[in-house]
Design a protein around this motif. Structure first.
Motif, short mmCIF file in Angstrom:
data_model
loop_
_atom_site.label_atom_id
_atom_site.label_comp_id
_atom_site.label_asym_id
_atom_site.label_seq_id
_atom_site.Cartn_x
_atom_site.Cartn_y
_atom_site.Cartn_z
N LEU A 1 -2.71 -6.37 4.16
CA LEU A 1 -4.31 -7.04 4.39
C LEU A 1 -4.08 -7.67 3.04
CD1 LEU A 1 -6.47 -7.73 6.21
CD2 LEU A 1 -7.87 -5.81 4.93
N ASP A 2 -4.20 -9.04 3.14
CA ASP A 2 -4.22 -9.97 1.70
C ASP A 2 -5.79 -10.62 1.68
OD1 ASP A 2 -2.96 -11.54 -0.33
OD2 ASP A 2 -3.65 -13.05 1.10
N GLU A 52 0.76 -1.14 -0.25
CA GLU A 52 -0.05 0.13 -0.13
C GLU A 52 0.80 1.40 0.16
OE1 GLU A 52 -3.14 -2.77 -0.11
OE2 GLU A 52 -2.93 -0.51 -0.62
N ASP A 107 2.68 -7.21 3.05
CA ASP A 107 1.22 -7.22 2.62
C ASP A 107 0.40 -7.13 3.70
OD1 ASP A 107 -0.93 -9.06 0.31
OD2 ASP A 107 -1.10 -7.36 1.41
#
Ligand code: AHG
Ligand code: MN
Ligand code: MN
Ligand code: MN
Length: 344
Positions: free
Chosen positions: A120-121, A98, A118
């Motif tokens: 929030l995958d 992000e 990552d």
């Protein structure tokens, strides 16, 4: 004889990390980085579980560098991860799905580890409360391959990019936290794969599986079959053959939830293969090498499995840019070798 209270058998993540530090497997700084990552995952777990109560479902209204509609929780979990890493004081550079570019962490005063993540995958699953996860990888800083760069402004950015773009074989640690019916923190520091389950009774991750080994073969395949018509013929043949109820036994079963962490964790425990192939629309597939493919490939190799781009080990690949994408085939050794033969 006095019965051992079960409290003495419970090993928390914190206790396990301290044991690895005492054994000299990791140093005190890396122990602190891993501990701060587990703190971030606990915070994200509670945000995810209460998303629809605290109005954190839905989109943020911004597009990230991937060209994706950022979910509110993409943004919030990125902040949680970044803040926990900053306050650890041992993180030198962070690179996130992000964040457009890697971020140098001024607050660091020792250790200077590089953390890719990552936050929030599988975030498209949030509004339906389907499993999501966070994925991370940790590298030590490597200044030697610094390209000489232009004016002052780009020095740090270029240095960050050069430092962060390391092959997965350099990873010191990697892991993920899966936010599902259980909250499970899975980590490797190069001595096997360990799983810890969050005990809501007292908010600690408790060791629940040691030295996980992925089955050598498995009858589950997890592919984004909606793209079938966009795949090349060799891959179509592979998928067709998986579905062929050959005389020797029943065909494979398809399992796909659209969240790498959930699909991978099931593959790690039950065996089989997860794939996100390249296709006519996205020539390098969808998953990102640095903070999705490489960390899960380190884990699967530590569990006796394989992580491939269809032709070579993911962990050998030298990234050239932070968000580059890579086709991914990962899981049981026999299953990955099988698809590689079809794609040769
Ligand atoms: P992210 O939510 O971090 O952007 O990752 C989503 C990835 C991965 O989790 C999942 O396996 C894949 O995208 C699903 O892609 P499709 O929606 O094309 O199936
Ligand atoms: Mn995304
Ligand atoms: Mn992802
Ligand atoms: Mn993500």
């Amino acid at each position: 004889a006095k019965s051992k209270s079960n409290a003495s058998e419970i090993q928390t993540l914190t206790g396990w990390l301290l044991k690895q530090e005492q054994a000299g497997v990791i140093d005190a700084e890396l122990t602190i980085v891993l501990s701060s990552i587990s703190m971030a995952c606990k915070q994200i777990a509670s945000l995810v579980q209460r998303a629809s109560i605290s109005n954190l479902t839905g989109v943020q209204g911004a597009i990230n560098i991937q060209g994706e509609d950022q979910k509110k929780l993409d943004v919030v979990s990125n902040e949680v991860f970044s803040n926990c890493l900053r306050s650890s004081g041992r993180t030198g550079i962070i690179a996130s799905e992000e964040e457009d570019v890697p971020v140098a962490v001024e607050e660091s005063y020792s250790g200077n580890y590089i953390v890719v993540f990552d936050p929030l995958d599988g975030s498209s699953n949030i509004d339906a409360a389907v499993s999501t996860g966070s994925i991370f990888g940790i590298y030590s800083p490597n200044d030697e391959c610094l390209a000489d760069v232009g004016d002052e402004g780009t020095v740090m950015e270029q240095r960050c990019i050069v430092n962060v773009c390391q092959p997965g074989d350099n990873l010191l640690a990697a892991g993920y936290c899966m936010y599902s019916s259980s909250i499970i923190f899975v980590v490797t520091i190069g001595t096997g794969v360990f799983a810890f389950t969050l005990d809501p009774m007292y908010g600690e991750f408790v060791l629940t599986q040691e030295n996980i080994q992925i089955p050598k073969a498995g009858k589950f395949y997890s592919f984004v079959e909606g793209n079938y018509q966009l795949w090349d013929d060799k891959l179509k043949k592979y998928i067709d053959d998986l579905n062929d109820p050959c005389p020797s036994g029943k065909p494979y079963s398809a399992r796909y939830i659209g969240s790498l962490v959930g699909d991978f964790h099931r593959t790690l425990l039950y065996g089989g293969i997860y794939g996100y192939p390249r296709d006519k629309k996205s020539k390098n597939g969808k998953l990102r090498l640095l903070y999705e493919c490489a960390p899960v490939s380190f884990i699967v190799e530590q569990a006796g499995g394989k992580g491939s781009d269809g032709h070579q080990r993911v962990l050998e690949i030298q990234p050239t840019e932070i968000h580059q994408r890579l086709p991914l085939y990962i899981g049981s050794q026999e299953e990955v070798e099988k698809v590689e033969k079809y794609l040769a």
